[in-house]
Design a protein around this motif. Structure first.
Motif, PDB file in Angstrom:
ATOM      1  N   ARG A   1     -14.509  77.318  77.617  1.00 44.09           N
ATOM      2  CA  ARG A   1     -15.967  77.410  77.523  1.00 44.09           C
ATOM      3  C   ARG A   1     -16.390  78.826  77.200  1.00 44.09           C
ATOM      4  O   ARG A   1     -17.319  79.047  76.416  1.00 44.09           O
ATOM      5  CB  ARG A   1     -16.612  76.928  78.833  1.00 44.09           C
ATOM      6  CG  ARG A   1     -18.131  77.091  78.893  1.00 44.09           C
ATOM      7  CD  ARG A   1     -18.832  76.429  77.745  1.00 44.09           C
ATOM      8  NE  ARG A   1     -18.796  74.983  77.798  1.00 44.09           N
ATOM      9  CZ  ARG A   1     -19.226  74.202  76.820  1.00 44.09           C
ATOM     10  NH1 ARG A   1     -19.690  74.734  75.699  1.00 44.09           N
ATOM     11  NH2 ARG A   1     -19.167  72.890  76.934  1.00 44.09           N
ATOM     12  N   SER A   2     -15.717  79.810  77.765  1.00 42.48           N
ATOM     13  CA  SER A   2     -16.034  81.195  77.461  1.00 42.48           C
ATOM     14  C   SER A   2     -15.670  81.534  76.017  1.00 42.48           C
ATOM     15  O   SER A   2     -16.376  82.277  75.342  1.00 42.48           O
ATOM     16  CB  SER A   2     -15.307  82.135  78.422  1.00 42.48           C
ATOM     17  OG  SER A   2     -15.678  83.462  78.208  1.00 42.48           O
ATOM     18  N   LEU A   3     -14.570  80.976  75.534  1.00 40.30           N
ATOM     19  CA  LEU A   3     -14.165  81.223  74.152  1.00 40.30           C
ATOM     20  C   LEU A   3     -15.116  80.580  73.148  1.00 40.30           C
ATOM     21  O   LEU A   3     -15.102  80.924  71.973  1.00 40.30           O
ATOM     22  CB  LEU A   3     -12.749  80.678  73.911  1.00 40.30           C
ATOM     23  CG  LEU A   3     -11.607  81.379  74.649  1.00 40.30           C
ATOM     24  CD1 LEU A   3     -10.280  80.757  74.240  1.00 40.30           C
ATOM     25  CD2 LEU A   3     -11.610  82.864  74.362  1.00 40.30           C
TER      26      LEU A   3
ATOM     27  N   ASP B   1     -16.507  68.441  78.928  1.00 39.60           N
ATOM     28  CA  ASP B   1     -17.643  68.413  79.856  1.00 39.60           C
ATOM     29  C   ASP B   1     -18.210  67.001  79.971  1.00 39.60           C
ATOM     30  O   ASP B   1     -18.573  66.535  81.059  1.00 39.60           O
ATOM     31  CB  ASP B   1     -18.742  69.372  79.395  1.00 39.60           C
ATOM     32  CG  ASP B   1     -18.392  70.830  79.648  1.00 39.60           C
ATOM     33  OD1 ASP B   1     -17.417  71.091  80.384  1.00 39.60           O
ATOM     34  OD2 ASP B   1     -19.091  71.702  79.105  1.00 39.60           O
ATOM     35  N   SER B   2     -18.297  66.331  78.834  1.00 40.25           N
ATOM     36  CA  SER B   2     -18.805  64.961  78.831  1.00 40.25           C
ATOM     37  C   SER B   2     -17.869  64.032  79.602  1.00 40.25           C
ATOM     38  O   SER B   2     -18.312  63.165  80.375  1.00 40.25           O
ATOM     39  CB  SER B   2     -18.965  64.481  77.380  1.00 40.25           C
ATOM     40  OG  SER B   2     -19.411  63.147  77.337  1.00 40.25           O
ATOM     41  N   TRP B   3     -16.577  64.205  79.415  1.00 41.16           N
ATOM     42  CA  TRP B   3     -15.577  63.406  80.135  1.00 41.16           C
ATOM     43  C   TRP B   3     -15.720  63.626  81.645  1.00 41.16           C
ATOM     44  O   TRP B   3     -15.720  62.672  82.436  1.00 41.16           O
ATOM     45  CB  TRP B   3     -14.191  63.825  79.652  1.00 41.16           C
ATOM     46  CG  TRP B   3     -13.036  63.019  80.190  1.00 41.16           C
ATOM     47  CD1 TRP B   3     -13.072  62.029  81.139  1.00 41.16           C
ATOM     48  CD2 TRP B   3     -11.657  63.133  79.793  1.00 41.16           C
ATOM     49  NE1 TRP B   3     -11.814  61.527  81.376  1.00 41.16           N
ATOM     50  CE2 TRP B   3     -10.928  62.180  80.563  1.00 41.16           C
ATOM     51  CE3 TRP B   3     -10.989  63.944  78.895  1.00 41.16           C
ATOM     52  CZ2 TRP B   3      -9.554  62.047  80.436  1.00 41.16           C
ATOM     53  CZ3 TRP B   3      -9.609  63.799  78.761  1.00 41.16           C
ATOM     54  CH2 TRP B   3      -8.913  62.859  79.526  1.00 41.16           C
ATOM     55  N   ALA B   4     -15.870  64.902  82.052  1.00 41.20           N
ATOM     56  CA  ALA B   4     -15.999  65.209  83.481  1.00 41.20           C
ATOM     57  C   ALA B   4     -17.259  64.586  84.080  1.00 41.20           C
ATOM     58  O   ALA B   4     -17.235  64.056  85.199  1.00 41.20           O
ATOM     59  CB  ALA B   4     -16.026  66.725  83.680  1.00 41.20           C
ATOM     60  N   ALA B   5     -18.351  64.626  83.341  1.00 39.97           N
ATOM     61  CA  ALA B   5     -19.599  64.033  83.833  1.00 39.97           C
ATOM     62  C   ALA B   5     -19.460  62.524  83.998  1.00 39.97           C
ATOM     63  O   ALA B   5     -19.969  61.939  84.968  1.00 39.97           O
ATOM     64  CB  ALA B   5     -20.740  64.364  82.874  1.00 39.97           C
TER      65      ALA B   5
ATOM     66  N   ASP C   1     -14.531  71.283  71.614  1.00 41.35           N
ATOM     67  CA  ASP C   1     -13.580  70.809  72.623  1.00 41.35           C
ATOM     68  C   ASP C   1     -14.189  70.855  74.022  1.00 41.35           C
ATOM     69  O   ASP C   1     -14.055  69.915  74.813  1.00 41.35           O
ATOM     70  CB  ASP C   1     -12.307  71.657  72.591  1.00 41.35           C
ATOM     71  CG  ASP C   1     -11.478  71.426  71.334  1.00 41.35           C
ATOM     72  OD1 ASP C   1     -11.769  70.462  70.602  1.00 41.35           O
ATOM     73  OD2 ASP C   1     -10.553  72.222  71.086  1.00 41.35           O
ATOM     74  N   ALA C   2     -14.857  71.970  74.327  1.00 41.75           N
ATOM     75  CA  ALA C   2     -15.451  72.126  75.654  1.00 41.75           C
ATOM     76  C   ALA C   2     -16.535  71.089  75.907  1.00 41.75           C
ATOM     77  O   ALA C   2     -16.643  70.539  77.003  1.00 41.75           O
ATOM     78  CB  ALA C   2     -16.019  73.538  75.814  1.00 41.75           C
TER      79      ALA C   2
END
Length: 342
Positions: A164-166, A253-257, A248-249
């Protein structure tokens, strides 16, 4: 004869963003989520007086005259240099001369949390958020360029903060997509050429060349050294890395939600066994979401914090509570992960 190529490039970038803002405003109004009786949407530019933001202010003033919207500007006085208040007033006068209205100079107090650069950034965005609310602005334009994006990616890489930082800075960010960055695909040289072509007065912040600041050292020493070692094209490659990482991030993120409800029990507590079965990248995102939901400031929450919480799942040895930013603590208790503000 048309405008200088650099001027044409910045105007095109701003025109595209303004069309997006107008389309979204019209969609919201048609759907009933916007006020149909409200005046034309207002777009503000955050202007420091530097080349990037002055070019942006000029392009906004020019393009807004041809569109169904209003354009204004905000300059933030951080109070970190002698004469900063006078300089902010001068920047406001320049924006007014361009035809922007409303225009406002806002003074802020910069704290100490996170270091001088982070503290100044936090104070600036707080002021911009307040100004947008005060004036009822639909969007705030920021002058970050492709070079700024490359620097952000390298800083994220140095911190080891993860994908996410990248991913650097998003073209659209903030509450309800408030912040827009039209210049992320333009280099700093193009923006500066546009200022010269239009004879725009600009102010070069001495902090931008002060080696006491990490980003300044990276700009004047780090990136030139990389280009010398690897050849030209480093900035473009880093900016491309940012976009690929963001894609990718966003997917992770969507998968985690989506998976988070499945790893909670009936009382809403996170179940360690179910968390353990998730891919590490997804599990850590679930943990980050949970920690932020309990009050940890997202900007102060780093990868090392989440790794410590993750060890309560993957390396459980009876360790005690993990202290996190925002006075939040995480502990494992009865096969559940308990996260709360202490």
């Amino acid at each position: 004869m048309g405008p200088h190529p650099a001027v044409a490039a910045i105007r095109l970038a701003v025109r595209r963003v303004l069309h997006d803002v107008l389309t979204e405003h019209q969609t919201d109004t048609a759907a009933g989520s916007g006020d149909a009786t409200a005046p034309h949407p207002l777009v503000l530019v955050a202007c420091s007086g530097g080349a990037d933001s002055m070019a942006l202010a000029s392009a906004l003033a020019f393009e807004s005259r041809k569109l169904d919207l209003r354009a204004g500007g905000i300059t933030v006085d951080h109070g970190l240099q002698t004469g900063s208040a006078q300089r902010a007033d001068e920047v406001a006068e320049r924006m007014t001369a361009l035809g922007l209205d409303p225009v406002e100079a806002v003074a802020v107090t910069v704290g100490r949390d996170g270091g001088p650069e982070a503290a100044a950034r936090d104070a600036r965005y707080t002021a911009l958020d307040a100004a947008a609310e005060r004036h009822g602005a639909t969007a705030v334009l920021l002058g970050h360029t492709r070079d700024d994006q490359a620097e952000t990616v390298l800083l994220g890489l140095a911190r080891g903060s993860g994908i996410r930082s990248l991913s650097g800075m998003a073209a659209v960010s903030g509450t309800a997509g408030r912040y827009r960055r039209p210049f992320l695909e333009l280099d700093r040289q193009t923006v500066r050429k546009a200022c010269i072509a239009q004879e725009l007065a600009v102010w070069d912040d001495p902090h931008n060349s002060d080696p006491a600041y990490t980003r300044s050292r990276l700009r004047h020493e780090g990136l030139p050294a990389l280009e010398k070692a690897l050849g030209k094209g480093v900035v473009e490659a880093l900016a491309r890395t940012a976009q690929l990482s963001r894609d990718d991030a966003d997917a992770l993120d969507s998968w985690a939600a989506d998976v988070e409800p499945a790893v909670r029990d009936e009382a809403g507590r996170l179940e360690c066994a179910k968390l353990f079965g998730l891919p590490p990248a997804v599990r850590r995102r679930v943990l980050r979401r949970a920690v932020i939901a309990e009050g940890a400031p997202a900007g102060s929450l780093f990868a090392r914090h989440i790794e410590e919480v993750d060890r309560l799942i993957t390396g459980w040895r009876g360790q005690g509570a993990i202290n996190l930013p925002g006075r939040v603590e995480a502990r494992r208790q009865g096969g559940r992960l308990v996260i709360r503000q202490g």
